[in-house]
Design an enzyme around this catalytic site. Structure first.
Site, short mmCIF file in Angstrom:
data_model
loop_
_atom_site.label_atom_id
_atom_site.label_comp_id
_atom_site.label_asym_id
_atom_site.label_seq_id
_atom_site.Cartn_x
_atom_site.Cartn_y
_atom_site.Cartn_z
N ASP A 168 29.86 5.40 -3.92
CA ASP A 168 31.07 5.69 -4.66
C ASP A 168 31.26 4.76 -5.85
O ASP A 168 31.81 5.18 -6.88
CB ASP A 168 32.28 5.58 -3.72
CG ASP A 168 33.58 6.03 -4.37
OD1 ASP A 168 33.56 7.03 -5.10
OD2 ASP A 168 34.61 5.40 -4.13
N GLU A 193 38.25 32.52 -7.18
CA GLU A 193 37.21 31.75 -6.52
C GLU A 193 36.24 31.20 -7.58
O GLU A 193 35.95 31.86 -8.57
CB GLU A 193 36.45 32.61 -5.52
CG GLU A 193 37.32 33.18 -4.41
CD GLU A 193 37.90 32.09 -3.53
OE1 GLU A 193 37.18 31.12 -3.23
OE2 GLU A 193 39.08 32.20 -3.14
N PHE A 194 35.74 30.00 -7.35
CA PHE A 194 34.85 29.36 -8.31
C PHE A 194 33.48 30.04 -8.40
O PHE A 194 32.72 29.76 -9.31
CB PHE A 194 34.65 27.88 -7.96
CG PHE A 194 35.93 27.09 -7.93
CD1 PHE A 194 36.98 27.40 -8.78
CD2 PHE A 194 36.08 26.03 -7.05
CE1 PHE A 194 38.16 26.66 -8.76
CE2 PHE A 194 37.25 25.29 -7.02
CZ PHE A 194 38.29 25.60 -7.88
N LYS A 213 37.38 -1.81 0.15
CA LYS A 213 38.72 -1.33 0.51
C LYS A 213 39.38 -2.35 1.44
O LYS A 213 38.71 -3.10 2.14
CB LYS A 213 38.63 0.01 1.23
CG LYS A 213 37.98 1.13 0.42
CD LYS A 213 38.93 1.71 -0.58
CE LYS A 213 38.38 2.98 -1.21
NZ LYS A 213 39.29 3.51 -2.24
N LYS A 237 39.34 2.93 -19.48
CA LYS A 237 40.28 1.82 -19.49
C LYS A 237 40.13 1.00 -20.76
O LYS A 237 39.01 0.62 -21.14
CB LYS A 237 40.06 0.92 -18.26
CG LYS A 237 40.33 1.60 -16.91
CD LYS A 237 39.99 0.67 -15.77
CE LYS A 237 40.27 1.31 -14.41
NZ LYS A 237 41.69 1.46 -14.13
N HIS A 285 30.53 3.03 -11.36
CA HIS A 285 31.56 2.14 -11.89
C HIS A 285 31.05 0.72 -12.13
O HIS A 285 31.20 0.17 -13.23
CB HIS A 285 32.75 2.07 -10.92
CG HIS A 285 33.48 3.36 -10.76
ND1 HIS A 285 33.53 4.32 -11.75
CD2 HIS A 285 34.20 3.86 -9.73
CE1 HIS A 285 34.25 5.35 -11.34
NE2 HIS A 285 34.67 5.08 -10.11
N GLU A 318 40.11 -3.57 -3.71
CA GLU A 318 41.35 -2.82 -3.53
C GLU A 318 42.03 -3.26 -2.24
O GLU A 318 41.36 -3.59 -1.26
CB GLU A 318 41.06 -1.32 -3.44
CG GLU A 318 40.41 -0.71 -4.66
CD GLU A 318 40.15 0.77 -4.46
OE1 GLU A 318 41.11 1.55 -4.52
OE2 GLU A 318 38.98 1.13 -4.21
N HIS A 373 35.71 7.41 -15.14
CA HIS A 373 37.04 7.03 -15.62
C HIS A 373 37.18 5.54 -15.87
O HIS A 373 38.09 5.10 -16.59
CB HIS A 373 38.13 7.52 -14.65
CG HIS A 373 38.22 6.75 -13.37
ND1 HIS A 373 37.56 7.13 -12.23
CD2 HIS A 373 38.88 5.61 -13.07
CE1 HIS A 373 37.83 6.28 -11.27
NE2 HIS A 373 38.63 5.34 -11.74
#
Length: 529
Positions: A280, A130-131, A377, A227, A285, A261, A223
């Site tokens: 998000d 368990e964390f 999206k 790229k 980003h 996307e 992330h």
């Protein structure tokens, strides 16, 4: 920028797939200018999750193929539930094979190099726990202290609710302690987004983490910055004298940053219901892309020089007003189901799957230049790009040509799925009269460089092992980003209205109206590849 240009520096061309032996001495040569990372123990909390399977493991495999991991590398995957290491590795190996065979995957290589996977997997072990259990951290401490190097990186590939308890226990069990007299032994902490959900929570999380770790130990990861095409933005801007003189308000009309996307939430309904497209994507980003295209020239590419210029840029963003932001949610259309029909989504959900914003930067370089950001999206096309539109030339000398035939000069940095640049400009159409025609010059990375499997985390993991913080976010930049959007997240007049748009479309019409107020329009999502 012509495709006919020849690439003459053969030393920078790297093979798409390198063979590897059982250890670093048998590996193929590392990419030019790169040395293997120092030995360390990488502890991945959330070893059974999608992030570990789809991104971290393929990235570690690619680093192995490139000969960038030391023979002393060790990986411990921590996760809930009893499981044998072999079963965990079999699962990861099968996924790796699938990604390698999938031509649409960024991990596509055709097939997995079995020697490389054997080398990597032999250094991986699974730990059930368990964390929030102290015995897990004591066991980790014993394992790490037995290594000859004592270096450790703790990667939190877990839900945000676990950030605090994991960091707290790492600190209380001495796992983040760095001894200045231990020949440079390092302990580092990698934290995924979302780093907070607004300004107050980000400040609170930063304060909590910094009770147990120094700022220099904390690697807040995004992330997008892994790229190659994103990192190349700085190279395009600052390594080419043709751009810098016009990269300012005197010559640039506006900038559009798009991250569209075609996919929906893809089984992530629970996460999306709590987060939404704006949180998000925008303060992390899209703001990172904004920073890369708009920051002032740093004195060097040293980590603090670049991060300092980013911090200045984020401080200069004018706080967004609700009237300059549009939220949307995809409805049933030709390209798929409605968001409200997705699994784990409330049938009366008001969560946005699309967000557009008009952003201004209040400094000498950019004052008055609008930056238009959009993400969504289930859009008409998958596209991540930055389009820099220059101001129109005077029309008088071209009075013989229809004004509408004069296309604006637009320089586009193409990030995904196309990789390269595009420049739209005007020339004279052959013939006896001065008639203008629009033309385009395009550069594609694959025309000049061999394609390499890359999921975007390879550079970030490698840099973290080296202690290079250039591509990671500082606490002050995180807080400045949230500060710029806080009035949208907590509007005085109540929740932001969410407008519908058809799945497979271009977004809500209100987003078109946002630009129409300024006499501008969004760049088309389809065509002009």
């Amino acid at each position: 920028m012509s495709n006919d240009a020849k690439h003459t520096d053969s030393s920078s061309r790297q093979p798409a797939s390198c063979k590897i032996g059982a250890g670093p001495h048998a590996q193929a040569a590392s990419p030019a200018g790169k040395r293997p990372a120092p030995p360390c123990t990488l502890v991945i909390f959330g070893a059974g999750g999608d992030l570990t399977k789809r991104l971290l493991t393929p990235s570690l495999y690619n680093l192995t193929v490139d000969g960038l991991l030391d023979d002393g590398m060790h990986i411990i995957g921590v996760n809930h539930g009893e499981r044998e290491t072999k079963a965990w590795l079999d699962d990861l190996g099968q996924s790796l094979q699938q990604f390698a065979a999938d031509k649409a995957s960024e991990s596509h290589t055709g097939k997995v190099d079995e020697k490389a996977w054997k080398w990597l997997s032999s250094r991986m072990e699974y730990m059930a726990g368990e964390f929030e259990a102290d015995d897990v951290f004591e066991a980790l401490k014993q394992r790490i202290e037995k290594t000859p190097h004592g270096n450790a990186i703790f990667y939190l590939a877990v839900g945000a609710r676990f950030f605090r308890p994991i960091v707290e226990r790492l600190g209380k069990h001495g796992l983040l302690k760095e001894d200045a007299h231990s020949d440079g032994r390092f302990r580092r902490l990698v934290i995924e987004k979302p780093f907070g959900t607004d300004l107050a929570s980000a400040r609170d999380l930063n304060a909590h983490i910094l009770q147990y770790a120094k700022e220099s130990q904390v690697y807040r990861i995004d992330h997008f910055l892994g790229k190659d095409t994103v990192q190349s933005i700085l190279a395009v801007r600052f390594a080419n004298a043709m751009f810098e003189p016009v990269w300012r308000r005197e010559y640039i009309d506006s900038v559009q940053i798009t991250a569209a996307e075609t996919l929906g939430v893809e089984g992530r309904g629970k996460f999306y219901e709590q987060t939404g497209a704006f949180r998000d994507m925008v303060p992390n980003h899209l703001f990172q892309l904004l920073a890369m295209v708009a920051l002032e020239p740093p004195n060097s590419f040293d980590a603090e020089a670049v991060r300092g210029k980013k911090a200045e840029l984020f401080d200069a963003i004018e706080p967004l007003k609700p009237k300059d932001v549009v939220f949307g949610q995809y409805e049933k259309g030709d390209a798929g189901v409605a968001y409200r029909d997705e699994p784990d989504v409330a049938r009366d959900s008001t969560t946005e799957t699309y967000a557009a914003a008009r952003v201004f930067i209040d400094n000498w370089r950019w004052a008055g230049v609008p930056f238009y950001l959009r993400t969504g999206k289930r859009m008409a096309a998958r596209r991540t790009e930055i389009a820099v539109q220059l101001k129109r030339v005077p029309f008088l000398m071209f009075r013989g040509s229809p004004v509408e035939s004069l296309t604006p000069n637009v320089f586009t940095l193409r990030i995904d799925p196309a990789h390269g640049t595009r420049f739209d400009f005007n020339v004279k159409i052959p013939g006896p009269t001065m008639q203008m025609g629009a033309v385009r010059s395009t550069f594609n990375y694959n025309d000049f460089f061999d394609e390499r499997a890359n999921v975007g985390y390879e550079t970030l993991l490698y840099d973290c092992m080296l202690g290079d913080e250039t591509l990671f976010q500082r606490a002050d930049s995180i807080e400045s980003s949230w500060c710029a959007v806080d009035r949208v997240l907590h509007p005085e007049g109540g929740a932001m209205q969410v407008h519908g748009y058809p799945a497979g479309g271009n977004g809500p019409v209100q987003a078109d109206e946002l630009l129409a107020r300024d006499g501008r329009a969004w760049r088309p999502l389809q065509g002009a590849e």
